[in-house]
Enzyme design. Structure first.
Site, PDB file in Angstrom:
ATOM      1  N   LYS A 122     -14.732   4.657 -10.113  1.00 40.17           N
ATOM      2  CA  LYS A 122     -14.279   3.677 -11.101  1.00 40.17           C
ATOM      3  C   LYS A 122     -15.000   3.895 -12.431  1.00 40.17           C
ATOM      4  CE  LYS A 122     -13.413  -0.230  -7.939  1.00 40.17           C
ATOM      5  NZ  LYS A 122     -11.982  -0.405  -8.232  1.00 40.17           N
ATOM      6  N   ARG A 142      -7.908  -1.395   2.235  1.00 45.92           N
ATOM      7  CA  ARG A 142      -6.861  -1.364   3.260  1.00 45.92           C
ATOM      8  C   ARG A 142      -7.276  -0.516   4.460  1.00 45.92           C
ATOM      9  NH1 ARG A 142      -2.632   0.597  -1.074  1.00 45.92           N
ATOM     10  NH2 ARG A 142      -4.072  -0.695  -2.269  1.00 45.92           N
TER      11      ARG A 142
END
Ligand code: BES
Ligand code: MN
Ligand code: ZN
Length: 529
Positions: free
Chosen positions: A303, A377
């Site tokens: 990120k 996820r």
């Protein structure tokens, strides 16, 4: 860690004679259209004292609204005006909190009172004892209104201990004791609402504390230990799977994400079993799953640096589920509840998982990894598959899953995906709790975009286009739910963390969303199956 030390009680004696530091009253803004505004001669006509303030108003000989108007009061939501009473009533301060326009023929909405109570209590930090004389309707809404006011008062008092080496003179301690003024303090229903609000607020504070803890102090093993210690104390059954147990069990998703970190992953399972034998609802089993990424760097798909520190909140789902279980242990609903908390730290290193990896998940499906930043996820899917294997009648999962949720719905409204009826129940529970959610679809074309050349499914859309980002998360997770199990995925990327200044009962940092929704839903399932 801190929990609110603020205590809550009920009083029914004359508020004007209460020996407290401050009495809080509600203040409405008067509905004035343009025409009447022109004709207002008396400023006080723009204000209306809320019900509950009668005896205070009487002590001021009818001059209270006028004085408040001169002090600049408008009665708008969130406004707090303090007025010295100088002997007029026993308490040295009267505090008017804005409630907005008076709703016609009804008490203010519970959420209005929840926020107002919080604003007033926060503004009174440093005071020992505070009484709230806010409106309580005398109909079937009384319980919900009282619950909201009680929750707001306690949540507004929340404060994270923090890490400063010296005490801050400007940071006053939270109000020590709040008394809610009601028509009858011995009323069992009112007492039950206060007791529940106390448990709920403590749970929300727990979730906030975990989220606010610095990520170097809360890595998967220590998070697991912290949750387990609290859970054991609460009388819950606790199981912790460490990295060896995860490997032996085939939890490929949790292991893949966790392998890049020096602090190994965990799966914590907390269970509550009701002792009330029999009854339809008591035989229902609710599984709650929460994402516990203790820090999300993005991994190899790293990120940007700006704002990355907020990714210490990427375990807000797990914190909320753990806190919910702690409250359930106290509230003892007639339904079985099991919490699953997959925990991992998503780091880039020589051992990290990488884009292109194919991972065999707990339910045997193979996933092609395209972006290591879509790590949530991966760990949540394993936990959901495990929950289905254990057996459950409802599966509710909550995660700070996608930035797409924030883009689509903002910082206040969570996205809900899953089977229609359960999504509706989640939405209703959230509305009652003051934690709004909005239903989102699981379209076929989004699933199609996640077809993999080599594995059963890609973790994200192969073209990496951001279209339907939030929906990709839901579509992916659906693959890990057993057939016929009603399920709901609540994406809380926005609502779980508040970056701005305190407002209402939201303090800076973790919000505790969706603890109150989950508790409301557990109540709903206990009552209605
Ligand atoms: N933890 C983030 C999602 C997030 C974003 C939470 C902002 C709170 C605030 C999640 O793991 C993530 O990185 N999601 C990516 C997915 C993408 C790489 C497919 C995102 O949403 O950008
Ligand atoms: Mn991520
Ligand atoms: Zn994440």
């Amino acid at each position: 860690m801190t929990s609110p030390s603020t205590t809550l009680s009920l009083v029914d004696t004359d508020p004007a004679e209460l020996a407290v530091d401050a009495v809080v009253i509600g203040l409405h803004s008067q509905n004035t259209d343009a025409e009447t505004t022109e004709r207002i001669v008396n400023l006080a006509d723009t204000l209306l004292l809320a019900s509950g303030a009668e005896s205070i108003a009487a002590a001021f000989d009818g001059r209270l609204t006028e004085t408040l108007a001169l002090l600049g009061a408008t009665g708008s939501p969130g406004e707090v005006i303090k007025l010295a009473t100088l002997g007029t009533i026993t308490a040295p301060l009267v505090v008017a909190v804005g409630l907005g326009p008076e709703p016609t023929g009804a008490a203010p909405a519970p959420e209005t009172l929840r926020r107002a109570a919080a604003s007033a209590v926060r503004a009174l930090a440093g005071a020992e004892r505070v009484a709230l004389t806010l409106p309580v309707p005398d109909d079937e809404d009384a319980g919900a209104v009282l619950r909201a006011t009680a929750e707001g008062a306690l949540l507004g008092a929340y404060r994270f201990a923090g890490y400063k080496t010296r005490p801050q003179p400007t940071r006053r301690p939270p109000v020590a004791a709040v008394a809610l003024h009601v028509p009858d303090a011995s009323d069992a229903r009112a007492q039950a609402e206060v007791a529940r609000a106390t448990v709920v607020a403590r749970a929300v504070a727990r979730a906030r504390d975990w989220v606010n803890t610095a990520p170097n102090e809360l890595r998967p093993p220590s998070f697991a230990e912290s949750v387990a210690a609290a859970a054991r104390e609460a009388g819950l059954a606790v199981e912790i799977l460490d990295e060896q147990a995860l490997a032996a069990g085939g939890y490929g998703g949790i292991l893949a994400v966790g392998q890049g970190s020096g602090a190994p992953p965990r799966l914590v399972r907390l269970s509550y079993t009701p002792d009330t034998a029999g009854g339809d609802a008591a035989s229902k089993r609710v599984a709650l799953v929460g994402k516990g990424i203790t820090f999300d760097t993005g991994g190899v798909s790293i990120k940007p640096a700006q704002g990355m520190w907020e990714m210490k909140s990427d375990m807000a789902g797990a914190a909320a589920v753990a806190a919910t279980l702690l409250a359930v242990a106290e509230l003892k609903p007639a339904v079985a509840v099991t919490g699953y908390l997959p925990m991992a730290e998503n780091m880039p290193s020589g051992r990290s998982y990488r884009p292109g990896d194919v991972v065999t998940m707990y339910n045997g499906k193979r996933v092609e990894v395209l972006n290591t930043d879509a790590e949530g996820r991966m760990i949540v899917a394993d936990a959901m598959a495990r929950a289905c294997e254990d057996g459950c009648d409802y599966l509710i999962e909550t995660s700070t899953l996608t930035g797409g949720q924030v883009v689509a719905l903002g910082k206040r409204v969570a996205g809900v995906m899953g089977t229609t009826e359960l999504c509706q129940r989640v939405q209703a529970a959230g509305d009652a709790a003051g934690e709004p959610t909005w239903p989102m679809p699981l379209p076929d074309d989004v699933r199609k975009g996640m077809d993999s050349e080599v594995a059963d499914i890609c973790q994200v859309n192969a073209s990496m286009d951001r279209a339907g980002h939030m929906l990709q998360g839901g579509v992916f997770l659906r693959e890990f739910v057993a057939e016929d199990v009603p399920w709901a995925h609540i994406d809380i990327a926005g609502p779980s963390y508040h970056s701005g200044e305190p407002t209402g009962y939201w303090t800076k940092g973790g919000t505790g969303v969706p603890v109150r929704t989950l508790l409301e839903l557990v109540d709903d399932i206990a009552a209605n199956g």
